[in-house]
Structure formats: structure tokens, C-alpha cells
Design an enzyme around this catalytic site. Structure first.
Site, PDB file in Angstrom:
ATOM      1  N   ASP A 258       0.856  -1.187   0.000  1.00 29.86           N
ATOM      2  CA  ASP A 258       0.000   0.000   0.000  1.00 29.86           C
ATOM      3  C   ASP A 258       0.893   1.239   0.000  1.00 29.86           C
ATOM      4  O   ASP A 258       1.124   1.867   1.036  1.00 29.86           O
ATOM      5  CB  ASP A 258      -0.895  -0.030   1.246  1.00 29.86           C
TER       6      ASP A 258
ATOM      7  N   GLU B  94      -6.147   5.109  -8.931  1.00 28.71           N
ATOM      8  CA  GLU B  94      -7.415   5.699  -8.479  1.00 28.71           C
ATOM      9  C   GLU B  94      -7.945   6.787  -9.414  1.00 28.71           C
ATOM     10  O   GLU B  94      -7.198   7.643  -9.884  1.00 28.71           O
ATOM     11  CB  GLU B  94      -7.219   6.281  -7.074  1.00 28.71           C
TER      12      GLU B  94
ATOM     13  N   LYS C  90      -9.420   2.111  -9.533  1.00 26.32           N
ATOM     14  CA  LYS C  90      -9.908   2.270  -8.162  1.00 26.32           C
ATOM     15  C   LYS C  90     -10.972   3.367  -8.118  1.00 26.32           C
ATOM     16  O   LYS C  90     -10.729   4.507  -8.527  1.00 26.32           O
ATOM     17  CB  LYS C  90      -8.714   2.653  -7.283  1.00 26.32           C
TER      18      LYS C  90
ATOM     19  N   THR D 110     -12.985   1.152  -3.473  1.00 27.53           N
ATOM     20  CA  THR D 110     -12.298   1.562  -2.253  1.00 27.53           C
ATOM     21  C   THR D 110     -13.216   2.377  -1.346  1.00 27.53           C
ATOM     22  O   THR D 110     -14.375   2.609  -1.674  1.00 27.53           O
ATOM     23  CB  THR D 110     -11.024   2.346  -2.626  1.00 27.53           C
TER      24      THR D 110
ATOM     25  N   PHE E 218     -12.002  -0.894   4.552  1.00 26.85           N
ATOM     26  CA  PHE E 218     -10.995  -0.177   5.338  1.00 26.85           C
ATOM     27  C   PHE E 218     -11.068  -0.573   6.807  1.00 26.85           C
ATOM     28  O   PHE E 218     -11.895  -0.049   7.554  1.00 26.85           O
ATOM     29  CB  PHE E 218     -11.200   1.334   5.170  1.00 26.85           C
TER      30      PHE E 218
END
Length: 327
Positions: A25, A103, A139, A164, A186
Site C-alpha cells: 500500500d 485511483e 480504483k 475503495t 478499510f
């Protein structure tokens, strides 16, 4: 002898051996190379951090040079942003064997058509850079519009999506129904919310984020969805190891380092076969059903909104840095 070998392995090695694909990440591809994850994931905050590192100046400068093709400063800034995301993604793919998540601007989270348009543009740029769309996950925020954009990208364009900022069971159900490739619930941000609300300190067995991902994983496996689960946003190694057996886990370099230095055993906590024996009714959510069920989860409403604002704010900071350099 085999037992000695097993205990000599790091917890990171044991996690990889549990059936979980480890994902880095970060936008720092030097850090990625060190831990040999299968995939990597980025977001505006991570790209912003990496772009400030002196060792990546050449990547930033190349994106700025290409951006000069834009007719106006605003066009140049947008080109540079897209080039930067694709450039970092392309470099990351040189050090991982799998995929990178890139993203779409969080400011488009409530605009289905513009999310699709941006996703197609990013994939086109990757392909021009010699990167197959099979190695990229687009994303998107797990809003209703983001989920429907992913449905269309997956079904009409064969573009794989990573949904996400996922906090609620409603989001997870809608993503699976839309046939998205992967979701990123998350963990740490869920725990943060409840810790702030209750003042309680949570361990791995009662961590609300861990419990949320476990519930989603079991639901997906019980009902045979193709969508896979990638736990994200970890605060400590206890949260990570409590999800051993999850399809994928995306972990920051600092926690990867800790896991690499640990020698703790890593029992499998999530098991797809065991999940199939559970009896949880299958939900089918239309837009109204999704919005109501998600709205009933105060934590999820709060954290989704906050997450979009934070990613958008970091995108603005990055844009302003680019704008100054271009001027």
C-alpha cells in the site's frame, strides 16, 4: 526439522503461505521491491507522498514535460496528474508480478459517466505505455455511482475495478451484485471511528474493522460471488494477522517491515470452505435499498464522506504543486 523451518519463517512469509496475496500500500516502488508483494495499490495521498521524494524527481519532471501539450494551464495540470498516476503505476509494475491499483479522482465520486470516462482514459494511457489492462485495477469510491461505473467498466469494457473507501455491508453487497473484481474494506478507519466514539481500545478479536471484513468475506464465499476481498487501511500487525486467509491484504511498508521482523505463528482465520456452511440470507439491493441500508450505518456514512474529502484534498495539493511547477 520442518517445524524448526516453519518457526524460522517470518510472520510475513507465513501470511503469504496462508493463501493471502500480500499487496503493498504505497507509491514508493523502492519500498515495494524490498518486500516482494504480489500486487500494489496507490491513492492520491500515497502518490503525493512519493512525488515529494527526491528519488522520484525524474518521474515527476517527465510528467510535467508531457503536460506542456495542453492548450491551457488547467488542461496541462490534468494531463500531468494523469501522467503522474500512470507513470508511478508503470514503474510499480516493473517490481511486482501482479497488478497495480490506480485511483480515479475522488472529486468524481458522484458522477458515474465522468468516472467511466476517466477510467477509460487511464487504461488507454497505460496501454500506450505498454501495460496491459489486465495488470491494472481502476480504483473507484464505493458510492452508488462508483459501483455502477464499475459495473459498466467490468461488463462492457473488460476493465477490472477495485472499489475503495468501503465501510458498510450495503457497499459490499452492491459491489458483489455489480460483478466488480475486488473490494477494499478499510479496517483501521472503522476501528478509528469506534475507538473515538466509545473510548475503548480494541484487540484483534473484537476489532470492529476486522469483524466487518470477516462478515463480508464469509458472505461472499457462502454465496459464491466472484468478487474478492482485499482488507486495507491497517493500524497494527494484529489487525493484519487477524485476517490471515483473506483473499488479499494491502499493507503499508512500515507494517510489512514489522511483519517481516516478527516470528509469530500465523493461523488461518478466514476460510472460504468453512464460510460455505454458514447460513446468511442473500440480499439484492436496488438503488433505494442500497442508500437506505448504507444510511443506517452511521460509521460508514461518516467515514465514506470523510475519505472522499481527504482524497480530494490531497489531489488538490498535488495539483497545486504541479501548477506551480508548470508556471
Amino acid at each position: 526439522m520442518s517445524e524448526n523451518k516453519k518457526t524460522a519463517m517470518s510472520s510475513l512469509d507465513l501470511l503469504k503461505a496462508s493463501g493471502t496475496l500480500v499487496v503493498a500500500d504505497t507509491g514508493d516502488f523502492e519500498a515495494i521491491a524490498k518486500f516482494q508483494p504480489r500486487d500494489a495499490t496507490t491513492n492520491p495521498s500515497l502518490i503525493l507522498a512519493a512525488a515529494k521524494m527526491p528519488q522520484y524527481k525524474s518521474v515527476v519532471d517527465a510528467a510535467l514535460e508531457e503536460a506542456k501539450a495542453g492548450a491551457t494551464l488547467d488542461e496541462q495540470v490534468e494531463i500531468a496528474m494523469d501522467k503522474l498516476f500512470v507513470a508511478f503505476g508503470s514503474e510499480i509494475l516493473k517490481v511486482v508480478e501482479g497488478r497495480v491499483s490506480t485511483e480515479v479522482d475522488a472529486r468524481l465520486s458522484f458522477d458515474k459517466e465522468r468516472q467511466i470516462e476517466k477510467a477509460l482514459k487511464l487504461i488507454s494511457m497505460y496501454e500506450k505505455a505498454g501495460v496491459s489492462k489486465e495488470r491494472v485495477l481502476i480504483k473507484l469510491s464505493s458510492t452508488w455511482e462508483g459501483i455502477q461505473a464499475a459495473r459498466e467498466l467490468e461488463s462492457k469494457h473488460g476493465i477490472h475495478c477495485n472499489l475503495t473507501l468501503l465501510f458498510s455491508f450495503a457497499q459490499a453487497v452492491a459491489c458483489a451484485e455489480a460483478g466488480v473484481t475486488l473490494i477494499s474494506p478499510f479496517v483501521g478507519r472503522i476501528m478509528d471511528y469506534y475507538k473515538a466514539k466509545t473510548g475503548q481500545t480494541y484487540g484483534p478479536t473484537d476489532d470492529p474493522g476486522v469483524l466487518s471484513v470477516t462478515k463480508i468475506f464469509n458472505y461472499y464465499k457462502q454465496h459464491g460471488y466472484k468478487t474478492v476481498v482485499m482488507g486495507a487501511s491497517f493500524r497494527n500487525t494484529g489487525e493484519v494477522l487477524a485476517l490471515a486467509g483473506c483473499d488479499l491484504l494491502t499493507i503499508s511498508p512500515s507494517l510489512l517491515e514489522e511483519l517481516d521482523n516478527l516470528k509469530d505463528p500465523v493461523p488461518v482465520k478466514l476460510n472460504a470452505e468453512a464460510a460455505k456452511s454458514l447460513e446468511v440470507p442473500r440480499l439484492n439491493l436496488d438503488e433505494a435499498g442500497f442508500r437506505w441500508l448504507h444510511n443506517e450505518d452511521e460509521m460508514a456514512v461518516n467515514k465514506l464522506s470523510e475519505g472522499i474529502r481527504k482524497f480530494a484534498a490531497d489531489a488538490v495539493v498535488l495539483e497545486n504543486i504541479i501548477r506551480e511547477k508548470l508556471q
